[in-house]
Design an enzyme around this catalytic site. Structure first.
Site, short mmCIF file in Angstrom:
data_model
loop_
_atom_site.label_atom_id
_atom_site.label_comp_id
_atom_site.label_asym_id
_atom_site.label_seq_id
_atom_site.Cartn_x
_atom_site.Cartn_y
_atom_site.Cartn_z
N ASN A 15 9.43 -10.13 -2.55
CA ASN A 15 8.30 -9.61 -1.78
C ASN A 15 7.04 -10.40 -2.14
OD1 ASN A 15 5.90 -8.03 -1.24
ND2 ASN A 15 7.20 -6.25 -0.90
N GLY A 17 3.90 -10.21 -1.28
CA GLY A 17 2.72 -9.43 -1.65
C GLY A 17 2.81 -8.90 -3.06
N ASP A 74 9.86 -1.42 -8.94
CA ASP A 74 10.39 -0.63 -7.84
C ASP A 74 9.32 0.39 -7.50
OD1 ASP A 74 12.78 -0.45 -6.12
OD2 ASP A 74 12.69 1.65 -6.70
N SER A 75 8.88 0.35 -6.27
CA SER A 75 7.75 1.20 -5.92
C SER A 75 7.92 1.75 -4.52
CB SER A 75 6.44 0.41 -6.03
OG SER A 75 6.52 -0.79 -5.29
N PHE A 160 -0.47 -4.60 1.63
CA PHE A 160 0.84 -4.84 2.23
C PHE A 160 1.60 -3.51 2.21
CE2 PHE A 160 1.19 -5.64 -2.30
CZ PHE A 160 2.40 -5.06 -2.67
N GLY A 161 2.76 -3.50 2.83
CA GLY A 161 3.55 -2.27 2.84
C GLY A 161 2.81 -1.14 3.55
N LYS A 183 -8.56 -2.52 -5.71
CA LYS A 183 -7.24 -1.89 -5.67
C LYS A 183 -6.47 -2.19 -6.96
CE LYS A 183 -2.71 -2.15 -3.61
NZ LYS A 183 -1.77 -2.88 -2.79
#
Length: 202
Positions: A15, A17, A74-75, A160-161, A183
């Site tokens: 990923n 981002g 892992d989120s 993102f996401g 952030k």
């Protein structure tokens, strides 16, 4: 708790981002970061039903394949009115034959909330679990969380996401609208990362 003493660390992710965000957080420690994607590794199947379980799968896979320590994340977002969904399946909700489509996934979340007539604020949390694994099988796990609510319509191009629909408590901007520096200072990943740094890098 085991300290990280190497100079190279594999980020067990494809990923872009997430790799960028973790790379920025690791920058002050002079660690050379390389992603699993750059090394040509496949993504292992995530078969656990917890963030920690899936983080461990990814970190150990990359550590074993590379012979280097590996850090995985892992989120996902858990929405209270959806009984914690999408949770560990956050990325899966965005999967399409053409790749991940997060606007579609965010629309699905909001549509389900509307169908349930869920009361506002529609509380949610971003969760992140980091796993630092070594090639010998040892690992250290750190969890972070930030609470907030889901808002609509999507706002912001920065993150993102699911960032464009998540407003953290105490703020009016979504993660998608926030300056990345702001952030990074208070996100779920930053929260977990502070624990990782204190445990393994300090």
């Amino acid at each position: 708790m085991r300290k990280f003493t190497g100079e190279k660390l594999v980020i067990a992710s494809h990923n872009a981002g997430k790799i960028r965000e973790i790379g920025a957080l690791l920058d002050p420690f002079g660690v050379t970061v390389i992603s699993a994607g750059e090394l040509g590794f496949d993504e292992p199947e995530e078969t656990e039903d917890t963030f920690a379980g899936n983080a461990r799968i990814k970190a150990h896979f990359a550590a074993k394949a590379s012979g280097l320590p590996a850090l995985s994340d892992d989120s996902g977002i858990t929405v209270d009115a959806l009984d914690g969904a999408p949770g560990v399946y956050t990325a899966d909700w965005a999967e399409t034959p053409q790749g991940r489509n997060f606007p579609m996934a965010m629309t699905k979340v909001w549509t389900l909330l509307e169908e349930k007539n869920a009361p506002k604020p529609r509380t949610a949390a971003f969760n992140a679990t980091l796993c630092l694994a070594w090639p010998d099988g040892h690992d250290e796990v750190f969890e972070g969380r930030v609470d907030g609510h889901v808002s609509w319509p999507m706002r912001g191009e920065q993150g993102f996401g699911f960032d464009p629909i998540f407003v953290p408590n105490g703020f009016s901007e979504t993660f998608g609208e926030m300056d990345p520096t702001q952030k990074h200072a208070m996100s779920h990943r930053a929260n977990a990362f502070a624990k990782l740094v204190a445990g393994c890098f300090a």
